[in-house]
Structures are given as C-alpha cells and as structure tokens.
Design a protein around this motif. Structure first.
Motif, PDB file in Angstrom:
ATOM      1  N   GLY A 171       1.209   8.039  88.218  1.00  0.00           N
ATOM      2  CA  GLY A 171       2.599   8.442  88.022  1.00  0.00           C
ATOM      3  C   GLY A 171       3.551   7.253  88.031  1.00  0.00           C
ATOM      4  N   MET A 172       3.334   6.322  88.932  1.00  0.00           N
ATOM      5  CA  MET A 172       4.203   5.146  89.034  1.00  0.00           C
ATOM      6  C   MET A 172       4.104   4.264  87.799  1.00  0.00           C
ATOM      7  SD  MET A 172       3.870   3.645  92.853  1.00  0.00           S
ATOM      8  CE  MET A 172       3.190   4.675  94.099  1.00  0.00           C
ATOM      9  N   LEU A 173       2.893   4.164  87.266  1.00  0.00           N
ATOM     10  CA  LEU A 173       2.662   3.247  86.148  1.00  0.00           C
ATOM     11  C   LEU A 173       2.702   3.935  84.784  1.00  0.00           C
ATOM     12  CD1 LEU A 173      -0.184   1.046  87.684  1.00  0.00           C
ATOM     13  CD2 LEU A 173       2.284   0.602  87.605  1.00  0.00           C
ATOM     14  N   GLY A 174       2.894   5.248  84.777  1.00  0.00           N
ATOM     15  CA  GLY A 174       2.994   5.963  83.508  1.00  0.00           C
ATOM     16  C   GLY A 174       1.686   5.991  82.733  1.00  0.00           C
ATOM     17  N   MET A 175       0.599   6.244  83.430  1.00  0.00           N
ATOM     18  CA  MET A 175      -0.706   6.313  82.772  1.00  0.00           C
ATOM     19  C   MET A 175      -1.442   7.558  83.243  1.00  0.00           C
ATOM     20  SD  MET A 175      -3.010   3.517  84.960  1.00  0.00           S
ATOM     21  CE  MET A 175      -2.229   2.121  84.277  1.00  0.00           C
ATOM     22  N   LYS A 176      -2.543   7.852  82.598  1.00  0.00           N
ATOM     23  CA  LYS A 176      -3.367   8.983  83.026  1.00  0.00           C
ATOM     24  C   LYS A 176      -4.144   8.588  84.278  1.00  0.00           C
ATOM     25  CE  LYS A 176      -3.932  10.844  78.421  1.00  0.00           C
ATOM     26  NZ  LYS A 176      -4.854  11.190  77.358  1.00  0.00           N
ATOM     27  N   GLU A 177      -4.462   9.590  85.085  1.00  0.00           N
ATOM     28  CA  GLU A 177      -5.203   9.333  86.318  1.00  0.00           C
ATOM     29  C   GLU A 177      -6.577   8.728  86.029  1.00  0.00           C
ATOM     30  OE1 GLU A 177      -6.596  11.712  90.335  1.00  0.00           O
ATOM     31  OE2 GLU A 177      -5.152  12.660  88.996  1.00  0.00           O
ATOM     32  N   VAL A 178      -7.240   9.184  84.979  1.00  0.00           N
ATOM     33  CA  VAL A 178      -8.557   8.648  84.629  1.00  0.00           C
ATOM     34  C   VAL A 178      -8.447   7.178  84.231  1.00  0.00           C
ATOM     35  CG1 VAL A 178      -8.519   9.396  82.205  1.00  0.00           C
ATOM     36  CG2 VAL A 178     -10.698   9.128  83.394  1.00  0.00           C
ATOM     37  N   THR A 179      -7.359   6.805  83.587  1.00  0.00           N
ATOM     38  CA  THR A 179      -7.135   5.398  83.222  1.00  0.00           C
ATOM     39  C   THR A 179      -6.935   4.570  84.481  1.00  0.00           C
ATOM     40  OG1 THR A 179      -6.113   6.109  81.158  1.00  0.00           O
ATOM     41  CG2 THR A 179      -5.687   3.835  81.853  1.00  0.00           C
ATOM     42  N   CYS A 180      -6.197   5.122  85.418  1.00  0.00           N
ATOM     43  CA  CYS A 180      -5.972   4.444  86.689  1.00  0.00           C
ATOM     44  C   CYS A 180      -7.298   4.180  87.398  1.00  0.00           C
ATOM     45  CB  CYS A 180      -5.047   5.293  87.563  1.00  0.00           C
ATOM     46  SG  CYS A 180      -4.750   4.619  89.190  1.00  0.00           S
ATOM     47  N   ARG A 181      -8.160   5.182  87.444  1.00  0.00           N
ATOM     48  CA  ARG A 181      -9.470   5.016  88.086  1.00  0.00           C
ATOM     49  C   ARG A 181     -10.298   3.940  87.374  1.00  0.00           C
ATOM     50  NH1 ARG A 181     -10.568   9.075  91.710  1.00  0.00           N
ATOM     51  NH2 ARG A 181      -9.195  10.878  91.579  1.00  0.00           N
ATOM     52  N   SER A 182     -10.239   3.949  86.064  1.00  0.00           N
ATOM     53  CA  SER A 182     -10.970   2.962  85.279  1.00  0.00           C
ATOM     54  C   SER A 182     -10.447   1.549  85.546  1.00  0.00           C
ATOM     55  CB  SER A 182     -10.847   3.305  83.797  1.00  0.00           C
ATOM     56  OG  SER A 182     -11.407   2.297  83.002  1.00  0.00           O
ATOM     57  N   TYR A 183      -9.139   1.394  85.582  1.00  0.00           N
ATOM     58  CA  TYR A 183      -8.544   0.081  85.847  1.00  0.00           C
ATOM     59  C   TYR A 183      -8.925  -0.406  87.239  1.00  0.00           C
ATOM     60  CZ  TYR A 183      -5.513  -0.041  81.719  1.00  0.00           C
ATOM     61  OH  TYR A 183      -5.024  -0.103  80.452  1.00  0.00           O
ATOM     62  N   TYR A 184      -8.933   0.485  88.206  1.00  0.00           N
ATOM     63  CA  TYR A 184      -9.289   0.083  89.562  1.00  0.00           C
ATOM     64  C   TYR A 184     -10.749  -0.389  89.608  1.00  0.00           C
ATOM     65  CZ  TYR A 184     -10.137   0.019  94.539  1.00  0.00           C
ATOM     66  OH  TYR A 184     -10.493  -0.371  95.794  1.00  0.00           O
ATOM     67  N   SER A 185     -11.609   0.366  88.963  1.00  0.00           N
ATOM     68  CA  SER A 185     -13.024  -0.005  88.931  1.00  0.00           C
ATOM     69  C   SER A 185     -13.216  -1.360  88.256  1.00  0.00           C
ATOM     70  CB  SER A 185     -13.814   1.078  88.194  1.00  0.00           C
ATOM     71  OG  SER A 185     -15.155   0.708  88.060  1.00  0.00           O
ATOM     72  N   ARG A 186     -12.552  -1.566  87.136  1.00  0.00           N
ATOM     73  CA  ARG A 186     -12.661  -2.842  86.433  1.00  0.00           C
ATOM     74  C   ARG A 186     -12.059  -3.984  87.256  1.00  0.00           C
ATOM     75  NH1 ARG A 186     -11.164  -0.996  80.267  1.00  0.00           N
ATOM     76  NH2 ARG A 186     -12.987   0.325  79.998  1.00  0.00           N
ATOM     77  N   ALA A 187     -10.938  -3.707  87.922  1.00  0.00           N
ATOM     78  CA  ALA A 187     -10.313  -4.735  88.760  1.00  0.00           C
ATOM     79  C   ALA A 187     -11.255  -5.161  89.876  1.00  0.00           C
ATOM     80  CB  ALA A 187      -8.995  -4.224  89.337  1.00  0.00           C
ATOM     81  N   ARG A 188     -11.931  -4.195  90.485  1.00  0.00           N
ATOM     82  CA  ARG A 188     -12.886  -4.522  91.552  1.00  0.00           C
ATOM     83  C   ARG A 188     -14.017  -5.389  91.031  1.00  0.00           C
ATOM     84  NH1 ARG A 188     -15.313   0.127  94.562  1.00  0.00           N
ATOM     85  NH2 ARG A 188     -16.336  -1.629  95.527  1.00  0.00           N
ATOM     86  N   ARG A 189     -14.559  -5.008  89.854  1.00  0.00           N
ATOM     87  CA  ARG A 189     -15.644  -5.812  89.272  1.00  0.00           C
ATOM     88  C   ARG A 189     -15.175  -7.225  88.942  1.00  0.00           C
ATOM     89  NH1 ARG A 189     -16.878  -1.050  86.283  1.00  0.00           N
ATOM     90  NH2 ARG A 189     -16.076  -2.038  84.404  1.00  0.00           N
ATOM     91  N   MET A 190     -13.972  -7.331  88.378  1.00  0.00           N
ATOM     92  CA  MET A 190     -13.439  -8.648  88.048  1.00  0.00           C
ATOM     93  C   MET A 190     -13.216  -9.465  89.319  1.00  0.00           C
ATOM     94  SD  MET A 190     -10.727  -7.916  84.998  1.00  0.00           S
ATOM     95  CE  MET A 190     -10.591  -9.615  84.460  1.00  0.00           C
TER      96      MET A 190
END
Length: 186
Positions: free
Chosen positions: A151-170
């Motif tokens: 909600g804060m970033l104006g994205m879908k929740e599934v996108t948020c989960r994906s970004y978090y997962s990718r951020a952790r891997r990076m």
C-alpha cells in the motif's frame, strides 16, 4: 538544561506549545536516529538531510496528531518513512527492479554477519536497487506487513513479496562477496 534532562513527554508538550527550546531539544535528541532511518530509504546523505528537515517540519506542524497511544519515536519514524517514500521517484519499479537478483553460489554463514561492521552491512543494504531496498527496509527492518508495504509503495502484495525475496538473495550475495573481500584483506 540539556535535551537529555527532559522526558519525551515534556518535549512533546513543549513542542505542542510551540516553545523553541523544546523544539531544539527534540532536534538534538532525535535527529541522529531519524537521520539513520532516512539513510536506509534515500540514496545519499544530502538527500537524507533533506528528508530529515522535511520530517522535522512535519513533526512540529503535526505534533497535535500524536495521541500518545504508541511511542513518540515510532510516530516520528513512521512520519519520516512516509516523507522519504513520498519524495522518491516511483519509476524505480520499472528502472531498477526489472533485472534478476544476483545468484548466491553458496549459503551465507551466520558468522559472516558477526565479522562485518554495522557500516558494512548498511553499505550492502544501501547498494540494493532502490525498490528492493525500500521493500527490504519496510518489511524486514521496520516490520510492516507485505500488505502495508504494498500500500505504501503502490504495488501489488505479490510484487512486494517477490521484491523482498529478491532483496534477501541479493543481500546474501553481497554479504558473501564482502566476506571474500575480507579474507583477501588480511
């Protein structure tokens, strides 16, 4: 009387009255921690100073909105985060996060984190692409839910989960690379 001699409640009440001494006390006491939070969300120190300044103005003008039901520090931090996010260019979703995350060739040992200084870890987080960094900070550091972050970033929740997962891997890959550099350094 120094800002350390005052209670947070006294500072809040003084600021509500518009007393400049209490406003200075608020700045003196809370600016360092708020600046550290700003650095997690914006690309550089100058930009973080701007976010801090804007946030302090909002704190002073909106202090009557603080109802005392939670911590004052938490209220200020949330206001600062919202200020930082509102200043960011929303194009980061397309520009910086379209690539794939770095591959992690081996799992990162927990002892790596023990051997790194806080500044090293913060530098690794700061080097994440902006969108990944924002999601990582909001979800992984600040503790907001994926729904709140989305909600804060104006994205879908599934996108948020994906970004978090990718951020952790990076971040794991960056920390592993940093560990390799530390081995060669000494």
């Amino acid at each position: 009387m120094s800002s350390q001699d005052l209670t947070t409640a006294a500072i809040v009440e003084g600021c509500r009255r518009g007393d400049r001494l209490y406003q200075k006390a608020l700045v003196d006491r809370f600016s360092p921690q708020l600046f550290a939070v700003a650095l997690r969300y914006v690309p550089d120190r100058g930009y973080a100073k701007d976010v801090l300044q804007d946030s302090l103005i909002k704190i002073f003008t909106r202090i009557d909105q603080f109802k005392g039901t939670g911590s004052f520090e938490g209220w200020m931090t949330r206001l600062l985060i919202n200020t930082a996010l509102s200043r960011l260019d929303r194009n980061w979703v397309k520009q910086e996060c379209s690539g794939e995350a770095l591959a992690v060739s081996h799992p990162v040992s927990p002892c790596i984190v023990d051997q790194l200084a806080t500044e090293d870890i913060m530098a690794c987080i700061a080097s994440l692409p902006e969108g990944y960094r924002q999601v990582f900070n909001l979800y992984g550091v600040e503790g907001f839910s994926h729904r709140e972050v989305a909600g804060m970033l104006g994205m879908k929740e599934v996108t948020c989960r994906s970004y978090y997962s990718r951020a952790r891997r990076m971040l794991q890959a960056l920390l592993a690379h940093h560990k390799i550099d530390l081995r060669y350094a000494g």
